[in-house]
Design an enzyme around this catalytic site. Sequence first.
Site, short mmCIF file in Angstrom:
data_model
loop_
_atom_site.label_atom_id
_atom_site.label_comp_id
_atom_site.label_asym_id
_atom_site.label_seq_id
_atom_site.Cartn_x
_atom_site.Cartn_y
_atom_site.Cartn_z
N ASP A 22 -16.81 22.51 4.40
CA ASP A 22 -17.15 23.19 3.15
C ASP A 22 -18.43 22.63 2.54
O ASP A 22 -18.77 21.46 2.75
CB ASP A 22 -15.98 23.06 2.17
CG ASP A 22 -16.06 24.07 1.04
OD1 ASP A 22 -16.82 25.05 1.16
OD2 ASP A 22 -15.35 23.88 0.02
N GLY A 23 -19.11 23.46 1.76
CA GLY A 23 -20.27 23.00 0.99
C GLY A 23 -21.63 23.47 1.51
O GLY A 23 -22.67 23.05 0.99
N ASN A 24 -21.62 24.36 2.51
CA ASN A 24 -22.91 24.83 3.06
C ASN A 24 -23.75 25.55 2.00
O ASN A 24 -24.96 25.35 1.92
CB ASN A 24 -22.66 25.82 4.21
CG ASN A 24 -21.96 25.20 5.38
OD1 ASN A 24 -21.78 23.99 5.42
ND2 ASN A 24 -21.55 26.01 6.34
N TRP A 27 -25.18 23.14 -0.62
CA TRP A 27 -26.21 22.33 0.03
C TRP A 27 -27.53 23.10 0.03
O TRP A 27 -28.58 22.57 -0.31
CB TRP A 27 -25.77 22.02 1.47
CG TRP A 27 -26.68 21.12 2.26
CD1 TRP A 27 -26.60 19.77 2.36
CD2 TRP A 27 -27.77 21.53 3.10
NE1 TRP A 27 -27.59 19.30 3.20
CE2 TRP A 27 -28.32 20.36 3.66
CE3 TRP A 27 -28.33 22.77 3.43
CZ2 TRP A 27 -29.41 20.38 4.54
CZ3 TRP A 27 -29.42 22.79 4.29
CH2 TRP A 27 -29.94 21.60 4.84
N ARG A 35 -28.08 30.76 1.02
CA ARG A 35 -26.82 30.20 1.53
C ARG A 35 -26.78 30.14 3.07
O ARG A 35 -26.23 29.21 3.66
CB ARG A 35 -25.63 31.04 1.04
CG ARG A 35 -25.42 31.02 -0.46
CD ARG A 35 -24.24 31.94 -0.83
NE ARG A 35 -23.02 31.52 -0.14
CZ ARG A 35 -22.23 30.55 -0.57
NH1 ARG A 35 -22.49 29.93 -1.69
NH2 ARG A 35 -21.14 30.23 0.11
N HIS A 39 -25.51 27.42 6.21
CA HIS A 39 -24.64 27.67 7.38
C HIS A 39 -25.37 27.27 8.66
O HIS A 39 -24.79 26.68 9.56
CB HIS A 39 -24.23 29.14 7.44
CG HIS A 39 -23.42 29.58 6.26
ND1 HIS A 39 -22.38 28.84 5.76
CD2 HIS A 39 -23.50 30.69 5.47
CE1 HIS A 39 -21.85 29.47 4.72
NE2 HIS A 39 -22.51 30.59 4.51
N SER A 67 -12.48 32.01 6.81
CA SER A 67 -11.10 32.33 6.41
C SER A 67 -10.93 33.85 6.26
O SER A 67 -11.94 34.58 6.17
CB SER A 67 -10.78 31.66 5.07
OG SER A 67 -11.48 32.29 4.01
N LEU A 133 -11.71 17.37 25.39
CA LEU A 133 -11.41 17.75 24.01
C LEU A 133 -11.06 19.24 23.91
O LEU A 133 -11.73 20.08 24.48
CB LEU A 133 -12.64 17.46 23.14
CG LEU A 133 -12.60 17.93 21.69
CD1 LEU A 133 -11.60 17.13 20.86
CD2 LEU A 133 -13.98 17.85 21.05
N ARG A 196 -8.61 21.03 -2.25
CA ARG A 196 -7.58 22.04 -1.99
C ARG A 196 -7.54 22.38 -0.51
O ARG A 196 -8.41 21.99 0.26
CB ARG A 196 -7.81 23.29 -2.85
CG ARG A 196 -9.20 23.88 -2.75
CD ARG A 196 -9.35 25.12 -3.63
NE ARG A 196 -10.73 25.58 -3.61
CZ ARG A 196 -11.67 25.20 -4.48
NH1 ARG A 196 -11.35 24.39 -5.46
NH2 ARG A 196 -12.90 25.64 -4.37
N ILE A 197 -6.50 23.14 -0.16
CA ILE A 197 -6.25 23.47 1.24
C ILE A 197 -6.86 24.82 1.62
O ILE A 197 -7.11 25.09 2.80
CB ILE A 197 -4.71 23.49 1.51
CG1 ILE A 197 -4.04 22.15 1.12
CG2 ILE A 197 -4.37 23.84 2.93
CD1 ILE A 197 -4.36 20.98 2.03
N SER A 198 -7.05 25.69 0.63
CA SER A 198 -7.66 27.01 0.86
C SER A 198 -7.06 27.75 2.06
O SER A 198 -7.80 28.27 2.92
CB SER A 198 -9.18 26.89 1.01
OG SER A 198 -9.76 26.33 -0.15
#
Length: 259
Positions: A22-24, A27, A35, A39, A67, A133, A196-198
């Site tokens: 979060d926070g792109n 930033w 925005r 990203h 989401s 992975l 938060r979990i969003s």
Amino acid sequence: MSSLAESIDKTRLPRHIAIIMDGNGRWARDKGEDRLVGHFHGVESVRNIVEGCAELGIEYLTLYAFSTENWERPQYEVVGLMELLVSTIRKEVSNLCQNNIRLHVIGDMSMLPDYARKELNEALRLTASNTGLNLIMALSYSGRWELLNAVKNIAHEVKMNRLQVEEIDHHTLERFLCTSGFPDPELMIRTSGEYRISNFLLYQLAYAELYFTPVRWPDFRKENLYEAILDFQKRERRFGKTSEQLRKERQTRPVHESI
Ligand code: IPE
Ligand code: IPE
Ligand code: MG
């Protein structure tokens, strides 16, 4: 290897780390940019963190990339994110294969534009036999969507007489979640100072350790990941028991099981 990385106890790593990237937008805004620029820079963080997890030997990394609620964002941002997703996957798939990384996707794929779904399916196919992975991208995902979907599919099985109501237990439910076959995340990181979990992995995060950092996603790098893991390793995970019970269990457990 950095001194932070060296202080991580490699015998007590989380098997599964989940991250809300979060926070792109903020930033970018702080730099007077659009925005989408945020990203775009966020992709570099993804690359860095995937590499960091692979180097440490983390088995599963889930990244919340988009989401179900994010579909409500302005059209230009949604389209920009989809295009970024497709171009990144196209560019990165050979890297994933070189590093033995297997890609998985969780979420409502039916919502994605055709060109994005095609690109993703191709990347899933190309990385399917990799054994390092497991990189799980949560795309058009939400915990409530996932649970609703699972309930509908279980109800359908009951209706078709392939499942009895009395047989339904937590294993059944887990089988019908998108994360079937993956262990629950032990550590959940959220960047950008939101607490938060969003709608992320609502069922699977039941006992995850939560780690919040003010660092915005485009600035998040391996060192920040190491800090989160070190913090995780300081915690006592009690799962409803008492510290005394855990201490006794550790004392009676054979040495080779004591991690
Ligand atoms: C996270 O950054 C990326 C996505 C949700 C796709 P944001 O776009 O939410 O950035 P902020 O939270 O507005 O700063
Ligand atoms: C959560 O971030 C979703 C992703 C990181 C993909 P949001 O920015 O959408 O969450 P809220 O709206 O701040 O809760
Ligand atoms: Mg956000």
